[in-house]
Every structure is written in C-alpha cells, then in structure tokens.
Design a protein around this motif. Structure first.
Motif, PDB file in Angstrom:
ATOM      1  N   GLY A  57      30.521  45.415  43.078  1.00  0.00           N
ATOM      2  CA  GLY A  57      30.468  44.676  44.335  1.00  0.00           C
ATOM      3  C   GLY A  57      31.384  43.471  44.371  1.00  0.00           C
ATOM      4  O   GLY A  57      31.466  42.782  45.386  1.00  0.00           O
ATOM      5  N   LEU A  58      32.101  43.189  43.276  1.00  0.00           N
ATOM      6  CA  LEU A  58      33.021  42.058  43.243  1.00  0.00           C
ATOM      7  C   LEU A  58      34.457  42.545  43.105  1.00  0.00           C
ATOM      8  O   LEU A  58      34.726  43.610  42.556  1.00  0.00           O
ATOM      9  CB  LEU A  58      32.699  41.116  42.080  1.00  0.00           C
ATOM     10  N   GLY A  62      40.771  39.773  42.518  1.00  0.00           N
ATOM     11  CA  GLY A  62      40.763  38.658  43.458  1.00  0.00           C
ATOM     12  C   GLY A  62      40.336  37.355  42.816  1.00  0.00           C
ATOM     13  O   GLY A  62      40.792  36.268  43.212  1.00  0.00           O
ATOM     14  N   ILE A  63      39.437  37.430  41.830  1.00  0.00           N
ATOM     15  CA  ILE A  63      39.022  36.229  41.101  1.00  0.00           C
ATOM     16  C   ILE A  63      40.239  35.597  40.440  1.00  0.00           C
ATOM     17  O   ILE A  63      40.477  34.385  40.545  1.00  0.00           O
ATOM     18  CB  ILE A  63      37.956  36.573  40.043  1.00  0.00           C
ATOM     19  N   ALA A  64      41.024  36.420  39.746  1.00  0.00           N
ATOM     20  CA  ALA A  64      42.209  35.919  39.062  1.00  0.00           C
ATOM     21  C   ALA A  64      43.256  35.422  40.058  1.00  0.00           C
ATOM     22  O   ALA A  64      43.884  34.375  39.843  1.00  0.00           O
ATOM     23  CB  ALA A  64      42.800  37.000  38.171  1.00  0.00           C
ATOM     24  N   THR A  65      43.446  36.164  41.138  1.00  0.00           N
ATOM     25  CA  THR A  65      44.445  35.776  42.131  1.00  0.00           C
ATOM     26  C   THR A  65      44.127  34.416  42.722  1.00  0.00           C
ATOM     27  O   THR A  65      45.004  33.552  42.864  1.00  0.00           O
ATOM     28  CB  THR A  65      44.523  36.828  43.249  1.00  0.00           C
ATOM     29  N   TRP A  66      42.858  34.197  43.069  1.00  0.00           N
ATOM     30  CA  TRP A  66      42.456  32.887  43.627  1.00  0.00           C
ATOM     31  C   TRP A  66      42.686  31.790  42.597  1.00  0.00           C
ATOM     32  O   TRP A  66      43.203  30.709  42.923  1.00  0.00           O
ATOM     33  CB  TRP A  66      40.993  32.907  44.047  1.00  0.00           C
ATOM     34  N   ALA A  67      42.315  32.038  41.341  1.00  0.00           N
ATOM     35  CA  ALA A  67      42.470  31.031  40.293  1.00  0.00           C
ATOM     36  C   ALA A  67      43.940  30.671  40.084  1.00  0.00           C
ATOM     37  O   ALA A  67      44.284  29.493  39.944  1.00  0.00           O
ATOM     38  CB  ALA A  67      41.853  31.541  38.997  1.00  0.00           C
ATOM     39  N   ASN A  91      33.481  33.036  43.536  1.00  0.00           N
ATOM     40  CA  ASN A  91      32.918  33.089  44.883  1.00  0.00           C
ATOM     41  C   ASN A  91      33.969  33.431  45.948  1.00  0.00           C
ATOM     42  O   ASN A  91      33.828  34.403  46.688  1.00  0.00           O
ATOM     43  CB  ASN A  91      32.246  31.758  45.196  1.00  0.00           C
ATOM     44  N   LYS A  92      35.035  32.659  45.987  1.00  0.00           N
ATOM     45  CA  LYS A  92      36.039  32.832  47.042  1.00  0.00           C
ATOM     46  C   LYS A  92      36.997  33.981  46.762  1.00  0.00           C
ATOM     47  O   LYS A  92      37.423  34.677  47.681  1.00  0.00           O
ATOM     48  CB  LYS A  92      36.819  31.534  47.223  1.00  0.00           C
ATOM     49  N   GLY A  93      37.342  34.171  45.502  1.00  0.00           N
ATOM     50  CA  GLY A  93      38.262  35.246  45.161  1.00  0.00           C
ATOM     51  C   GLY A  93      37.583  36.574  44.925  1.00  0.00           C
ATOM     52  O   GLY A  93      38.106  37.630  45.283  1.00  0.00           O
ATOM     53  N   GLY A  94      36.386  36.517  44.318  1.00  0.00           N
ATOM     54  CA  GLY A  94      35.696  37.750  43.970  1.00  0.00           C
ATOM     55  C   GLY A  94      34.634  38.187  44.952  1.00  0.00           C
ATOM     56  O   GLY A  94      34.234  39.352  44.957  1.00  0.00           O
ATOM     57  N   GLY A  95      34.139  37.253  45.754  1.00  0.00           N
ATOM     58  CA  GLY A  95      33.120  37.607  46.740  1.00  0.00           C
ATOM     59  C   GLY A  95      31.694  37.483  46.248  1.00  0.00           C
ATOM     60  O   GLY A  95      30.772  37.968  46.912  1.00  0.00           O
ATOM     61  N   ALA A  96      31.472  36.823  45.093  1.00  0.00           N
ATOM     62  CA  ALA A  96      30.103  36.629  44.601  1.00  0.00           C
ATOM     63  C   ALA A  96      29.350  35.688  45.543  1.00  0.00           C
ATOM     64  O   ALA A  96      29.875  34.648  45.934  1.00  0.00           O
ATOM     65  CB  ALA A  96      30.124  36.060  43.186  1.00  0.00           C
ATOM     66  N   ARG A  97      28.142  36.042  45.869  1.00  0.00           N
ATOM     67  CA  ARG A  97      27.393  35.259  46.851  1.00  0.00           C
ATOM     68  C   ARG A  97      26.646  34.092  46.209  1.00  0.00           C
ATOM     69  O   ARG A  97      26.328  34.109  45.022  1.00  0.00           O
ATOM     70  CB  ARG A  97      26.373  36.148  47.567  1.00  0.00           C
ATOM     71  N   GLN A 152      39.301  42.180  30.945  1.00  0.00           N
ATOM     72  CA  GLN A 152      40.220  42.444  32.043  1.00  0.00           C
ATOM     73  C   GLN A 152      40.496  41.171  32.813  1.00  0.00           C
ATOM     74  O   GLN A 152      39.767  40.168  32.703  1.00  0.00           O
ATOM     75  CB  GLN A 152      39.637  43.508  32.984  1.00  0.00           C
ATOM     76  N   VAL A 153      41.559  41.207  33.601  1.00  0.00           N
ATOM     77  CA  VAL A 153      41.901  40.097  34.481  1.00  0.00           C
ATOM     78  C   VAL A 153      40.716  39.808  35.402  1.00  0.00           C
ATOM     79  O   VAL A 153      40.092  40.727  35.943  1.00  0.00           O
ATOM     80  CB  VAL A 153      43.160  40.456  35.308  1.00  0.00           C
ATOM     81  N   GLY A 154      40.385  38.536  35.547  1.00  0.00           N
ATOM     82  CA  GLY A 154      39.263  38.142  36.393  1.00  0.00           C
ATOM     83  C   GLY A 154      37.996  37.827  35.619  1.00  0.00           C
ATOM     84  O   GLY A 154      37.043  37.281  36.191  1.00  0.00           O
ATOM     85  N   ASP A 155      37.960  38.162  34.324  1.00  0.00           N
ATOM     86  CA  ASP A 155      36.792  37.819  33.511  1.00  0.00           C
ATOM     87  C   ASP A 155      36.725  36.304  33.307  1.00  0.00           C
ATOM     88  O   ASP A 155      37.743  35.605  33.327  1.00  0.00           O
ATOM     89  CB  ASP A 155      36.856  38.505  32.147  1.00  0.00           C
TER      90      ASP A 155
END
Length: 223
Positions: A57-58, A62-67, A91-97, A152-155
């Motif tokens: 669900g994430l 996108g987490i890495a891209t935002w960072a 939250n903003k890059g990955g979509g975690a609520r 992986q990227v985003g961890d």
C-alpha cells in the motif's frame, strides 16, 4: 491495539538509564544485515519480497524521491530533525497515513502545525512504532531487513551508537548499487559541526555506519 508498555521519556527522545533497560529491544541481527545470499529467508524476508512490497500500500520509490528532492530544502523543525524528515518522506512520498493518538503514545504517528507525535520526530520512538507496536491482526507497520540483498530504495535506516542503547539517527536509502554497506547511499538531514542545517541526497552509508558501533538496521514500512 496492544497496550503500551514502553516507558515515557522526559523529552521526545530522551530516556533515563532505567527506562532504557525497560525498552523493547530489537533483535541484534537487525543491526547486522547478512551479506550471505545463501541465508535461508525468514518470515520477515519473505514478507519483504517483491509481492510483499507491491501489496503493502506504500510507494517505496516515492519515499526516496521525496527525500532526495527535499533533503537540502525542507525546513528543519527540530534541532535534531533527522526523524521528522524521514517521517515526512514516508508520509508525503510513500503515502503512509497518520495515526491519531496522544503525542507520547507509541501507537500514534502524526504531525500538525503545532507539534509532532514523539514517534514522528524521535528516532528511538519511530523505530519502536514501526517495528514493535502491533496493530492487531495487521501486525507491525514495518519489517527489519535480514540481508543486504533485501534492502531497497525507500527503506528507513536506523543507526544505533552502541549496542543496547536507543536509536540516535535515521535516514532513507536513496540509492543501492551493491549488496553490502558500500553499495548503500542515503538521503538525510543533519547539522554541521557549527550547528547549521545540512542535507544530503546520495551520501555513502559506510563512513557514517562505521561511527555507529552498535550497528545499522534497515526497515521497510508496509502501510
């Protein structure tokens, strides 16, 4: 939700020696990912498969891209802002609520214009939230990566200065080229030696990792 047995620190990421002893401890192997590709995958490793990530669900890329895009420009709300930065990326890059709750509560995870939950902005509290707090049948929100092959990227990267001590730094995997610490790069927010805000986008992990003799662990967030 499970009851919270974690002691409440006096500040966002400060525990007394007695409280540190009472903290739920992550497994030691979490801070020493294996480079042995023949290691038998554990339950955590299987959950970290491509299928597992796809169904999490994430958006981990996108987490890495935002960072990467925001490491040098995102306003540092706290003097030690590394975990606040990581939480915004998730939250903003990955979509975690967000998860509502009292700001000291280990099961909460949120930010607003006034303040942050301690799990949002404190490194140890963030690690506790994602890896030890269980949300009923859904389990924990994150899994420790057992080998460098699984990273992986985003961890999220959690740094432990000494074994048995709380987490003191956090960052995001921004690039990976090899299945060892020399092939991991990170996006982070820190301070310079003179106290000025500083951001990195593709900083090699290994020089920083060698400063943390307690180990470095990697977590992928599921939801």
């Amino acid at each position: 939700m499970d009851s919270d047995a974690t002691p409440t620190p006096a500040e966002i990421n400060a525990y007394t020696p007695e409280q540190e002893e009472a903290l739920p401890q992550p497994p030691d192997e979490a801070f020493a990912p294996s480079q042995d590709l023949s290691t038998t995958p554990s339950v955590s490793a299987r959950a970290s498969s491509t299928l597992g990530r796809a169904s999490s669900g994430l958006y981990h890329t996108g987490i890495a891209t935002w960072a990467i895009r925001n490491a040098k420009t995102h306003k540092q709300r706290h003097y030690e802002n590394c975990t606040n930065f990581v939480s915004h990326a998730i939250n903003k890059g990955g979509g975690a609520r967000h998860i509502n709750g009292w700001y000291e509560y280990r099961g909460a995870w949120w930010t607003n214009w006034l303040r942050d939950s301690w799990t949002w902005a404190g490194a140890e509290n963030s690690m506790q939230h994602f890896t030890t707090w269980k949300f009923g049948s859904r389990g924990t929100r994150g899994y420790w990566q057992p080998t460098y092959a699984h990273i992986q990227v985003g961890d999220t990267i959690f740094f432990r200065r000494y074994k048995g001590r709380p987490i003191s730094h956090a960052a995001i995997v921004s690039r990976k080229t090899k299945n060892n610490k020399y092939g991991i790069y990170m996006a982070q927010q820190t301070r310079t030696t003179t106290g000025r805000p500083h951001g990195d986008t593709y900083k090699p992990l290994w020089p920083t990792a060698e400063e943390y003799v307690g180990g470095v662990g990697f977590v992928w967030v599921r939801w």
